[in-house]
Design an enzyme around this catalytic site. Sequence first.
Site, mmCIF file in Angstrom:
data_model
loop_
_atom_site.group_PDB
_atom_site.id
_atom_site.type_symbol
_atom_site.label_atom_id
_atom_site.label_comp_id
_atom_site.label_asym_id
_atom_site.label_seq_id
_atom_site.Cartn_x
_atom_site.Cartn_y
_atom_site.Cartn_z
ATOM 1 N N SER A 12 8.567 -20.926 58.675
ATOM 2 C CA SER A 12 7.246 -20.529 59.201
ATOM 3 C C SER A 12 6.478 -19.807 58.105
ATOM 4 C CB SER A 12 7.416 -19.584 60.389
ATOM 5 O OG SER A 12 8.218 -20.197 61.355
ATOM 6 N N ARG A 66 9.130 -8.921 62.090
ATOM 7 C CA ARG A 66 9.148 -9.481 60.717
ATOM 8 C C ARG A 66 8.840 -8.420 59.652
ATOM 9 N NH1 ARG A 66 11.054 -11.928 63.548
ATOM 10 N NH2 ARG A 66 10.827 -14.085 64.188
ATOM 11 N N GLU A 91 4.276 -14.985 55.760
ATOM 12 C CA GLU A 91 5.576 -14.371 56.053
ATOM 13 C C GLU A 91 6.457 -14.306 54.797
ATOM 14 O OE1 GLU A 91 7.570 -15.521 59.890
ATOM 15 O OE2 GLU A 91 9.260 -15.828 58.545
HETATM 16 C C1 LIG Z 1 13.590 -23.909 57.139
HETATM 17 C C2 LIG Z 1 13.495 -22.403 57.281
HETATM 18 C C3 LIG Z 1 13.564 -21.831 58.530
HETATM 19 C C4 LIG Z 1 13.487 -20.435 58.671
HETATM 20 N N1 LIG Z 1 13.563 -19.892 59.941
HETATM 21 C C5 LIG Z 1 13.450 -18.557 60.100
HETATM 22 C C6 LIG Z 1 13.523 -17.982 61.417
HETATM 23 O O1 LIG Z 1 13.711 -18.678 62.415
HETATM 24 N N2 LIG Z 1 13.400 -16.638 61.524
HETATM 25 C C7 LIG Z 1 13.212 -15.835 60.444
HETATM 26 O O2 LIG Z 1 13.107 -14.610 60.625
HETATM 27 N N3 LIG Z 1 13.157 -16.348 59.195
HETATM 28 C C8 LIG Z 1 13.266 -17.679 58.989
HETATM 29 N N4 LIG Z 1 13.191 -18.218 57.736
HETATM 30 C C9 LIG Z 1 12.955 -17.333 56.582
HETATM 31 C C10 LIG Z 1 14.238 -16.947 55.805
HETATM 32 O O3 LIG Z 1 15.261 -17.845 56.041
HETATM 33 C C11 LIG Z 1 14.727 -15.529 56.156
HETATM 34 O O4 LIG Z 1 13.711 -14.593 55.881
HETATM 35 C C12 LIG Z 1 15.983 -15.156 55.369
HETATM 36 O O5 LIG Z 1 16.486 -13.921 55.816
HETATM 37 C C13 LIG Z 1 15.736 -15.077 53.863
HETATM 38 O O6 LIG Z 1 17.005 -14.987 53.238
HETATM 39 P P1 LIG Z 1 17.228 -15.318 51.720
HETATM 40 O O7 LIG Z 1 18.618 -14.927 51.394
HETATM 41 O O8 LIG Z 1 16.868 -16.711 51.426
HETATM 42 O O9 LIG Z 1 16.170 -14.297 51.060
HETATM 43 P P2 LIG Z 1 15.371 -14.402 49.697
HETATM 44 O O10 LIG Z 1 14.279 -15.405 49.819
HETATM 45 O O11 LIG Z 1 16.278 -14.540 48.542
HETATM 46 O O12 LIG Z 1 14.707 -12.942 49.653
HETATM 47 C C14 LIG Z 1 13.696 -12.586 50.572
HETATM 48 C C15 LIG Z 1 13.212 -11.158 50.257
HETATM 49 O O13 LIG Z 1 14.253 -10.230 50.469
HETATM 50 C C16 LIG Z 1 14.556 -9.500 49.278
HETATM 51 N N5 LIG Z 1 16.029 -9.413 49.236
HETATM 52 C C17 LIG Z 1 16.895 -10.445 49.323
HETATM 53 N N6 LIG Z 1 18.160 -9.992 49.327
HETATM 54 C C18 LIG Z 1 18.086 -8.646 49.214
HETATM 55 C C19 LIG Z 1 19.069 -7.611 49.148
HETATM 56 N N7 LIG Z 1 20.376 -7.864 49.203
HETATM 57 N N8 LIG Z 1 18.632 -6.326 49.003
HETATM 58 C C20 LIG Z 1 17.297 -6.054 48.941
HETATM 59 N N9 LIG Z 1 16.326 -6.989 49.004
HETATM 60 C C21 LIG Z 1 16.720 -8.275 49.145
HETATM 61 C C22 LIG Z 1 13.985 -10.342 48.140
HETATM 62 O O14 LIG Z 1 13.642 -9.510 47.038
HETATM 63 C C23 LIG Z 1 12.769 -10.956 48.798
HETATM 64 O O15 LIG Z 1 11.733 -10.018 48.787
HETATM 65 C C24 LIG Z 1 13.292 -19.603 57.547
HETATM 66 C C25 LIG Z 1 13.231 -20.198 56.268
HETATM 67 C C26 LIG Z 1 13.329 -21.585 56.134
HETATM 68 C C27 LIG Z 1 13.271 -22.197 54.765
#
Ligand SMILES: Cc1cc2nc3c(=O)[nH]c(=O)nc-3n(C[C@H](O)[C@H](O)[C@H](O)COP(=O)(O)OP(=O)(O)OC[C@H]3O[C@@H](n4cnc5c(N)ncnc54)[C@H](O)[C@@H]3O)c2cc1C
Length: 350
Positions: A241, A167, A344
């Site tokens: 999580s 992570r 996280e």
């Molecule tokens: C119901 C649920 C279940 C989930 N299950 C998991 C799981 O099983 N495993 C897991 O690892 N995660 C899980 N997650 C967490 C999440 O889905 C992941 O971390 C996902 O990759 C976040 O993507 P996002 O596009 O929503 O990121 P965002 O929330 O938009 O961004 C997250 C971070 O990344 C940065 N960021 C985003 N895009 C970029 C980019 N292009 N360049 C540079 N920085 C960037 C942002 O500034 C921020 O700091 C879960 C979340 C939810 C709500």
Amino acid sequence: MSFQPEQNVDLAELTTFKIGGQAAFYTVVTSADELPEIFAWLKSNNLPHFILSGGSNTIFDDGTFKGVVIKIDIKGFELLSEDEITTCIRVGAGENWDAIVAKTIDLKLSGIEALSGIPGMCGAAPIQNIGAYGQEIKDTTVSVEVFDTDTGVVTSLTNAECEFEFRNSTFKATQKDRYIITAIILKLSKLPASIPQYKDAISYFKKKNIATPNLPQIRRAILEIRRNKFMDPAVMPNAGSFFKNPIVSEEIANKIMADNPSIKLYPEDTKIIPLGGNKYKIAAGWLIQELGLKGLELEKVRIDPNHALVLENKGGASQKDLKELVSKIQDSAIKKYGIALEPEPVIVEF
Ligand SMILES: Cc1cc2nc3c(=O)[nH]c(=O)nc-3n(C[C@H](O)[C@H](O)[C@H](O)COP(=O)(O)OP(=O)(O)OC[C@H]3O[C@@H](n4cnc5c(N)ncnc54)[C@H](O)[C@@H]3O)c2cc1C
């Protein structure tokens, strides 16, 4: 200069936790070519930026962000190269992660099928090295294309340069906020996939009497397991999580086991996993349950009554409400076991 961001945009609706104030400026980027002009504008106005993708791992501050929130919506999917057993693909950062997983399964490619159902966009996947059911994006990442905000050029980082950990990656650590991911390059396998070696997945296929499932069957299994595990953020806003599974010393692991004599070590149980070198990984959700906090409600936030690792917004919560609940959980874990639970999701403070 022609860059004209939107002004005074509400942030809560751009995230799955539905928490946050406003951004003074907001823009959506559909091509990496737009970034140099935006960064020149930021520099000339001396303003900060925040990168947003799907908002499923972001919890915004309740106030106003004075700079520009830049939403990455860069599309694209191409097959780059292949040999007898592998295929390399290049995916735009703004593609929906789960849609890409589904697409690779349609192409009979394995390597990310256990990551089915994770919300968010492809560009955010390397940030915390997304993982589930034994796979992590680091296992298939060849390289990551980035816009370097220090130099203003688009470049590429190898898998090693991403410094992936559990992570975590260089994007959250040594090079925090420096790079904007514009595309990811993954190497996937044409070989048959196998059952993810995780209790839930193993028992799912045992029950169905399937010894060698194909990729669509594995995807279906993972989606079904996840449906029973995670509260849908559309029903009750959350960020999945909430705490990382802590790594603790043998002394702390022994204390937990002494308090819970019925617990068996991994692989008989998954609550305490010995990692070697006198280190143990503890299932954070179970720990919160063991602390007696499952289902706890504080104002407009709560710990999910069925899954202690998921914190939820009951409606109209603020980041302040959430932080109070987080502190209560962290204080309790420190007091009873000396364990520092680390969130996280990215908790953004303006
Ligand atoms: C119901 C649920 C279940 C989930 N299950 C998991 C799981 O099983 N495993 C897991 O690892 N995660 C899980 N997650 C967490 C999440 O889905 C992941 O971390 C996902 O990759 C976040 O993507 P996002 O596009 O929503 O990121 P965002 O929330 O938009 O961004 C997250 C971070 O990344 C940065 N960021 C985003 N895009 C970029 C980019 N292009 N360049 C540079 N920085 C960037 C942002 O500034 C921020 O700091 C879960 C979340 C939810 C709500």
